[in-house]
Design a protein around this motif. Sequence first.
Motif, PDB file in Angstrom:
ATOM      1  N   GLN A   8       0.819  -1.211   0.000  1.00  0.00           N
ATOM      2  CA  GLN A   8       0.000   0.000   0.000  1.00  0.00           C
ATOM      3  C   GLN A   8       0.851   1.259   0.000  1.00  0.00           C
ATOM      4  OE1 GLN A   8      -2.572  -0.528   3.425  1.00  0.00           O
ATOM      5  NE2 GLN A   8      -4.086  -1.613   2.193  1.00  0.00           N
ATOM      6  N   GLN A   9       1.970   1.211   0.657  1.00  0.00           N
ATOM      7  CA  GLN A   9       2.889   2.345   0.637  1.00  0.00           C
ATOM      8  C   GLN A   9       4.318   1.845   0.713  1.00  0.00           C
ATOM      9  OE1 GLN A   9       2.925   5.015   3.979  1.00  0.00           O
ATOM     10  NE2 GLN A   9       2.465   3.397   5.460  1.00  0.00           N
ATOM     11  N   ARG A  10       5.227   2.674   0.212  1.00  0.00           N
ATOM     12  CA  ARG A  10       6.638   2.334   0.203  1.00  0.00           C
ATOM     13  C   ARG A  10       7.395   3.362   1.031  1.00  0.00           C
ATOM     14  NH1 ARG A  10       9.565   0.773  -5.359  1.00  0.00           N
ATOM     15  NH2 ARG A  10       8.039  -0.903  -5.079  1.00  0.00           N
ATOM     16  N   LEU A  11       8.092   2.882   2.050  1.00  0.00           N
ATOM     17  CA  LEU A  11       8.918   3.740   2.891  1.00  0.00           C
ATOM     18  C   LEU A  11      10.375   3.535   2.509  1.00  0.00           C
ATOM     19  CD1 LEU A  11       7.276   3.129   6.385  1.00  0.00           C
ATOM     20  CD2 LEU A  11       6.667   4.823   4.658  1.00  0.00           C
ATOM     21  N   THR A  35       4.626   9.121   7.598  1.00  0.00           N
ATOM     22  CA  THR A  35       4.309   7.855   8.268  1.00  0.00           C
ATOM     23  C   THR A  35       5.328   7.551   9.358  1.00  0.00           C
ATOM     24  OG1 THR A  35       3.228   6.943   6.308  1.00  0.00           O
ATOM     25  CG2 THR A  35       4.046   5.363   7.930  1.00  0.00           C
ATOM     26  N   MET A  36       6.598   7.816   9.069  1.00  0.00           N
ATOM     27  CA  MET A  36       7.645   7.585  10.064  1.00  0.00           C
ATOM     28  C   MET A  36       7.435   8.461  11.293  1.00  0.00           C
ATOM     29  SD  MET A  36      11.028   7.397   7.627  1.00  0.00           S
ATOM     30  CE  MET A  36      10.979   6.602   6.017  1.00  0.00           C
ATOM     31  N   ILE A  37       7.095   9.711  11.082  1.00  0.00           N
ATOM     32  CA  ILE A  37       6.847  10.632  12.196  1.00  0.00           C
ATOM     33  C   ILE A  37       5.678  10.139  13.040  1.00  0.00           C
ATOM     34  CG2 ILE A  37       6.046  12.959  12.781  1.00  0.00           C
ATOM     35  CD1 ILE A  37       7.625  13.937  10.305  1.00  0.00           C
ATOM     36  N   GLU A  38       4.629   9.694  12.385  1.00  0.00           N
ATOM     37  CA  GLU A  38       3.459   9.191  13.106  1.00  0.00           C
ATOM     38  C   GLU A  38       3.812   7.966  13.946  1.00  0.00           C
ATOM     39  OE1 GLU A  38      -1.043   7.467  12.155  1.00  0.00           O
ATOM     40  OE2 GLU A  38       0.224   8.219  10.535  1.00  0.00           O
ATOM     41  N   ARG A  39       4.559   7.050  13.373  1.00  0.00           N
ATOM     42  CA  ARG A  39       4.937   5.837  14.098  1.00  0.00           C
ATOM     43  C   ARG A  39       5.915   6.117  15.237  1.00  0.00           C
ATOM     44  NH1 ARG A  39       5.788   1.762   8.897  1.00  0.00           N
ATOM     45  NH2 ARG A  39       3.570   1.291   8.571  1.00  0.00           N
ATOM     46  N   ARG A  40       6.606   7.253  15.142  1.00  0.00           N
ATOM     47  CA  ARG A  40       7.539   7.648  16.200  1.00  0.00           C
ATOM     48  C   ARG A  40       6.902   8.679  17.134  1.00  0.00           C
ATOM     49  NH1 ARG A  40      10.659   6.682  18.696  1.00  0.00           N
ATOM     50  NH2 ARG A  40      12.493   8.018  18.403  1.00  0.00           N
ATOM     51  N   ASN A  41       5.572   8.676  17.153  1.00  0.00           N
ATOM     52  CA  ASN A  41       4.814   9.527  18.079  1.00  0.00           C
ATOM     53  C   ASN A  41       5.187  11.000  17.966  1.00  0.00           C
ATOM     54  OD1 ASN A  41       3.431   7.266  19.222  1.00  0.00           O
ATOM     55  ND2 ASN A  41       5.244   6.829  20.458  1.00  0.00           N
ATOM     56  N   ARG A  59      16.732  14.552  13.803  1.00  0.00           N
ATOM     57  CA  ARG A  59      17.771  13.551  14.049  1.00  0.00           C
ATOM     58  C   ARG A  59      17.311  12.456  14.996  1.00  0.00           C
ATOM     59  NH1 ARG A  59      21.852  12.779  17.792  1.00  0.00           N
ATOM     60  NH2 ARG A  59      23.714  11.725  16.971  1.00  0.00           N
ATOM     61  N   ASP A  60      16.533  12.799  16.024  1.00  0.00           N
ATOM     62  CA  ASP A  60      16.140  11.816  17.033  1.00  0.00           C
ATOM     63  C   ASP A  60      15.110  10.812  16.538  1.00  0.00           C
ATOM     64  OD1 ASP A  60      17.854  12.851  18.891  1.00  0.00           O
ATOM     65  OD2 ASP A  60      16.359  14.108  19.872  1.00  0.00           O
ATOM     66  N   MET A  61      14.562  11.036  15.362  1.00  0.00           N
ATOM     67  CA  MET A  61      13.512  10.148  14.878  1.00  0.00           C
ATOM     68  C   MET A  61      14.055   8.785  14.445  1.00  0.00           C
ATOM     69  SD  MET A  61      10.589  10.784  11.968  1.00  0.00           S
ATOM     70  CE  MET A  61      11.729  11.003  10.595  1.00  0.00           C
ATOM     71  N   LEU A  62      15.239   8.770  13.841  1.00  0.00           N
ATOM     72  CA  LEU A  62      15.723   7.547  13.198  1.00  0.00           C
ATOM     73  C   LEU A  62      17.170   7.212  13.558  1.00  0.00           C
ATOM     74  CD1 LEU A  62      14.307   8.391   9.652  1.00  0.00           C
ATOM     75  CD2 LEU A  62      13.315   6.759  11.263  1.00  0.00           C
ATOM     76  N   ASN A  63      17.710   7.813  14.621  1.00  0.00           N
ATOM     77  CA  ASN A  63      19.127   7.657  14.939  1.00  0.00           C
ATOM     78  C   ASN A  63      19.402   6.523  15.926  1.00  0.00           C
ATOM     79  OD1 ASN A  63      18.004   8.944  17.135  1.00  0.00           O
ATOM     80  ND2 ASN A  63      19.792  10.227  17.540  1.00  0.00           N
ATOM     81  N   LYS A  66      14.663   2.639  16.866  1.00  0.00           N
ATOM     82  CA  LYS A  66      13.856   3.756  16.364  1.00  0.00           C
ATOM     83  C   LYS A  66      13.518   3.568  14.892  1.00  0.00           C
ATOM     84  CE  LYS A  66      16.013   7.142  19.487  1.00  0.00           C
ATOM     85  NZ  LYS A  66      16.813   8.399  19.546  1.00  0.00           N
ATOM     86  N   LEU A  67      14.521   3.167  14.096  1.00  0.00           N
ATOM     87  CA  LEU A  67      14.280   3.067  12.660  1.00  0.00           C
ATOM     88  C   LEU A  67      13.339   1.908  12.333  1.00  0.00           C
ATOM     89  CD1 LEU A  67      15.970   0.684  10.830  1.00  0.00           C
ATOM     90  CD2 LEU A  67      17.880   1.932  11.802  1.00  0.00           C
ATOM     91  N   THR A  68      13.439   0.804  13.080  1.00  0.00           N
ATOM     92  CA  THR A  68      12.523  -0.301  12.801  1.00  0.00           C
ATOM     93  C   THR A  68      11.092   0.066  13.167  1.00  0.00           C
ATOM     94  OG1 THR A  68      13.079  -1.289  14.956  1.00  0.00           O
ATOM     95  CG2 THR A  68      14.246  -2.113  13.013  1.00  0.00           C
ATOM     96  N   ARG A  69      10.931   0.813  14.257  1.00  0.00           N
ATOM     97  CA  ARG A  69       9.585   1.268  14.631  1.00  0.00           C
ATOM     98  C   ARG A  69       9.015   2.179  13.543  1.00  0.00           C
ATOM     99  NH1 ARG A  69       7.452   1.939  19.709  1.00  0.00           N
ATOM    100  NH2 ARG A  69       8.576   0.011  20.137  1.00  0.00           N
ATOM    101  N   ALA A  70       9.830   3.088  13.054  1.00  0.00           N
ATOM    102  CA  ALA A  70       9.370   4.036  12.034  1.00  0.00           C
ATOM    103  C   ALA A  70       9.058   3.351  10.715  1.00  0.00           C
ATOM    104  CB  ALA A  70      10.426   5.112  11.817  1.00  0.00           C
ATOM    105  N   MET A  71       9.844   2.330  10.375  1.00  0.00           N
ATOM    106  CA  MET A  71       9.670   1.642   9.093  1.00  0.00           C
ATOM    107  C   MET A  71       8.684   0.474   9.170  1.00  0.00           C
ATOM    108  SD  MET A  71      11.739   3.113   6.787  1.00  0.00           S
ATOM    109  CE  MET A  71      12.346   1.953   5.560  1.00  0.00           C
TER     110      MET A  71
END
Length: 214
Positions: free
Chosen positions: A37-40, A116-122, A127-131, A135-140
């Motif tokens: 449905q979507q590609r991250l 979508t990544m921002i939403e999944r990371r609340n 920098r703190d979103m995917l570092n 964190k990156l697995t939650r976002a992806m």
Amino acid sequence: MPAVPAPAPLPRSFYDRPTLEVARDLLGCHLIVDDGQQRLIGRITETEAYLGFMDTACHSSHGRTQRTEVMFGPPGHAYVYLIYGIYDMLNLVTEAVDDPCAVLVRAIEPVQGEDTMIERRNGKRGRDMLNGPGKLTRAMGITKAAFNHCDVCSGEGIWIEPGTPVTDDDIISGPRIGIDYAEPEHRDAPWRLRIATPQLRRQLERKAAQQNAK
């Protein structure tokens, strides 16, 4: 609506090489997750190499178990495990069958699907979103249940594509994180590789200055 380009995953031969080479060459590549449905897409900015039997920081150094079985198989598969019962960690299996090595993907930067990544990371941004690997697995949306043992060369679900090349001058190496249990020669080995952004260079310079001032 424009057609979605066909996946062009890195071939198995990319992973069937010395682990430190794979860890270095993954920097700048694109990690892709597609649920139909979507590609991250995230650009890989940090990796850690784990060198199998000879590396006491590596899970497989303790032998073949149900958990590490995928590491003993063909290169180019995902090894996803859970730590603290909370964080999924994405690793990519390298080298030959029965030579159980892998590269941990530690950090990415967003390329596509950032909302979508921002939403999944609340709501986390910047920098703190995917570092961090959890964190990156939650976002992806990468979980052990969904992606452990997946063939990342298939172009289905999860895979890696070439991205922006990184020069050797743009890479900083140092000890890996969270492996205090390992033998000193492995604990201190410079097997953590990062793209040297200006922000990271300034951070390291400040840290060095503080240490020199002591």
